[in-house]
Design a protein around this motif. Structure first.
Motif, short mmCIF file in Angstrom:
data_model
loop_
_atom_site.label_atom_id
_atom_site.label_comp_id
_atom_site.label_asym_id
_atom_site.label_seq_id
_atom_site.Cartn_x
_atom_site.Cartn_y
_atom_site.Cartn_z
N ASP A 98 38.73 -23.68 28.53
CA ASP A 98 38.71 -22.39 29.21
C ASP A 98 39.70 -22.41 30.37
OD1 ASP A 98 38.00 -20.09 30.78
OD2 ASP A 98 36.09 -20.05 29.71
N LEU A 99 40.73 -21.59 30.26
CA LEU A 99 41.76 -21.47 31.30
C LEU A 99 41.22 -20.87 32.59
CD1 LEU A 99 44.69 -20.02 29.16
CD2 LEU A 99 44.82 -22.13 30.48
N ASP A 100 40.16 -20.08 32.49
CA ASP A 100 39.65 -19.36 33.66
C ASP A 100 38.72 -20.20 34.52
OD1 ASP A 100 41.10 -17.05 33.09
OD2 ASP A 100 39.56 -16.36 31.69
N LEU A 101 38.44 -21.43 34.10
CA LEU A 101 37.63 -22.33 34.91
C LEU A 101 38.52 -23.46 35.43
CD1 LEU A 101 34.43 -22.75 32.68
CD2 LEU A 101 34.67 -21.36 34.74
N PRO A 102 38.31 -23.87 36.67
CA PRO A 102 39.10 -24.99 37.19
C PRO A 102 38.84 -26.25 36.36
CG PRO A 102 37.79 -23.96 38.94
CD PRO A 102 37.36 -23.36 37.64
N PHE A 103 39.84 -27.12 36.30
CA PHE A 103 39.66 -28.38 35.61
C PHE A 103 38.44 -29.11 36.19
CE2 PHE A 103 40.31 -33.00 35.39
CZ PHE A 103 40.24 -33.14 34.01
N ASP A 104 37.73 -29.81 35.32
CA ASP A 104 36.54 -30.59 35.69
C ASP A 104 35.35 -29.69 35.98
OD1 ASP A 104 35.09 -32.93 36.03
OD2 ASP A 104 35.59 -33.11 38.15
N THR A 105 35.33 -28.51 35.36
CA THR A 105 34.20 -27.58 35.49
C THR A 105 33.60 -27.36 34.11
OG1 THR A 105 35.34 -26.45 37.28
CG2 THR A 105 33.53 -25.27 36.26
N LEU A 106 32.28 -27.26 34.06
CA LEU A 106 31.57 -27.05 32.81
C LEU A 106 30.64 -25.86 33.00
CD1 LEU A 106 30.61 -28.37 30.02
CD2 LEU A 106 28.88 -29.50 31.39
N LYS A 107 30.70 -24.90 32.09
CA LYS A 107 29.81 -23.75 32.14
C LYS A 107 29.21 -23.52 30.76
CE LYS A 107 30.40 -22.35 36.40
NZ LYS A 107 29.32 -22.46 37.36
N ILE A 108 27.95 -23.11 30.77
CA ILE A 108 27.21 -22.87 29.53
C ILE A 108 26.82 -21.40 29.53
CG2 ILE A 108 25.15 -23.46 28.21
CD1 ILE A 108 25.18 -26.10 30.08
N LYS A 109 27.08 -20.72 28.44
CA LYS A 109 26.67 -19.33 28.35
C LYS A 109 26.32 -18.98 26.91
CE LYS A 109 30.05 -15.99 28.07
NZ LYS A 109 31.09 -15.11 28.57
N VAL A 110 25.57 -17.90 26.77
CA VAL A 110 25.24 -17.36 25.45
C VAL A 110 25.84 -15.98 25.38
CG1 VAL A 110 23.40 -16.68 23.88
CG2 VAL A 110 23.07 -18.65 25.38
N GLY A 111 26.56 -15.73 24.31
CA GLY A 111 27.14 -14.41 24.10
C GLY A 111 28.34 -14.14 25.00
N GLY A 112 28.75 -12.88 25.00
CA GLY A 112 29.92 -12.47 25.78
C GLY A 112 31.13 -12.31 24.88
N GLY A 113 32.21 -11.93 25.49
CA GLY A 113 33.45 -11.71 24.75
C GLY A 113 34.20 -13.00 24.50
N HIS A 114 35.43 -12.86 24.03
CA HIS A 114 36.24 -14.04 23.72
C HIS A 114 37.13 -14.45 24.89
CE1 HIS A 114 39.58 -11.28 23.14
NE2 HIS A 114 38.85 -10.62 22.25
N GLY A 115 37.27 -13.58 25.89
CA GLY A 115 38.05 -13.92 27.08
C GLY A 115 39.49 -14.29 26.78
N GLY A 116 40.04 -13.76 25.69
CA GLY A 116 41.42 -14.08 25.33
C GLY A 116 41.57 -15.37 24.54
N HIS A 117 40.47 -16.06 24.27
CA HIS A 117 40.53 -17.33 23.52
C HIS A 117 40.55 -17.00 22.03
CE1 HIS A 117 39.46 -21.27 22.00
NE2 HIS A 117 39.63 -21.77 23.22
N ASN A 118 41.65 -17.32 21.37
CA ASN A 118 41.82 -16.92 19.97
C ASN A 118 40.85 -17.63 19.02
OD1 ASN A 118 43.83 -15.01 20.43
ND2 ASN A 118 45.41 -16.59 20.47
N GLY A 119 40.44 -18.84 19.34
CA GLY A 119 39.43 -19.52 18.52
C GLY A 119 38.12 -18.77 18.55
N LEU A 120 37.68 -18.38 19.75
CA LEU A 120 36.44 -17.60 19.88
C LEU A 120 36.58 -16.24 19.21
CD1 LEU A 120 35.29 -18.27 23.56
CD2 LEU A 120 34.32 -19.22 21.46
N ARG A 121 37.73 -15.61 19.39
CA ARG A 121 37.97 -14.30 18.78
C ARG A 121 37.77 -14.37 17.26
NH1 ARG A 121 42.98 -13.09 20.67
NH2 ARG A 121 42.27 -11.55 22.17
N ASP A 122 38.30 -15.43 16.64
CA ASP A 122 38.20 -15.57 15.19
C ASP A 122 36.77 -15.89 14.76
OD1 ASP A 122 39.96 -15.40 12.81
OD2 ASP A 122 39.23 -17.45 12.46
N ILE A 123 36.06 -16.68 15.54
CA ILE A 123 34.66 -16.99 15.21
C ILE A 123 33.80 -15.73 15.30
CG2 ILE A 123 32.60 -18.25 16.00
CD1 ILE A 123 34.56 -20.53 16.83
#
Length: 193
Positions: A98-123
């Protein structure tokens, strides 16, 4: 459907030339989990490499998958894996950069958009839903005017590589906690300051 079964998909690109890229952090987390489970990846008819195991006897079964396709067309293998294992998308955990999170950051979420991530968009397109668990691993923004697509396809820098094993371990821990105790328990542990 086995209520004690989770599909964990680590996103990345195939081949050794991409192995250390920021975009392949999902593959890296899947490899850490496979080592923990003493499981080996094998080619699967869903156009993925798959490994299976349990974190502890009687614990949830984890099906770890690395699509054998390029990141932007991950949806077909993910949808095929859900069908093969007779799982609903709410039993899917996708691990990605995830480009929108600083390096060395971990976030967990359920649902939402793809945020421009093409892998998520295709899934999302292939499964018809946004409602699955995401483990977002921060890789930071490109420095200066570097193109984002170029940035994600480069290996982690020297300083990042020193921290990366801890980040991968945290992501693997989060996945095991989600499977055993649920998303909220993992968020409470890994989102706290």
């Amino acid at each position: 459907m086995d209520e004690n079964l989770w599909l964990v998909v680590g996103l990345g690109n195939p081949g050794p030339g991409y192995a250390g890229n920021r975009h392949n952090v999902g593959h890296m987390v899947a490899a850490v989990l496979a080592d923990r489970l003493s499981a080996n990846f094998k080619n699967h008819k869903t156009n993925s490499a798959v490994a299976e195991g349990r974190s502890f006897p009687g614990g949830p079964k984890l099906v770890l998958a690395k699509p054998s396709t390029y990141m932007n067309v991950s949806g077909g293998p993910v949808a095929a894996l859900l069908r093969f294992y007779s799982l609903e998308p709410d039993r899917l955990i996708v691990v990605h950069d995830d480009l929108d999170l600083p390096f060395d950051t971990l976030k967990i979420k359920v649902g939402g958009g793809h945020g421009g991530h093409n892998g998520l968009r295709d899934i999302i397109a292939a499964t018809g839903t946004k409602e699955f668990v995401r483990i977002r691993i921060g890789i930071g923004r490109p420095p200066g005017r570097q193109d984002a697509a170029d940035f994600v396809l480069h290996d982690f820098g020297k300083d990042e590589r020193a921290i990366l094993p801890t980040l991968l371990t945290d992501a693997a821990d989060a996945i095991e906690l989600i499977a055993a105790e649920g998303v909220t328990a993992a968020q409470q542990k890994f989102h706290s300051p």
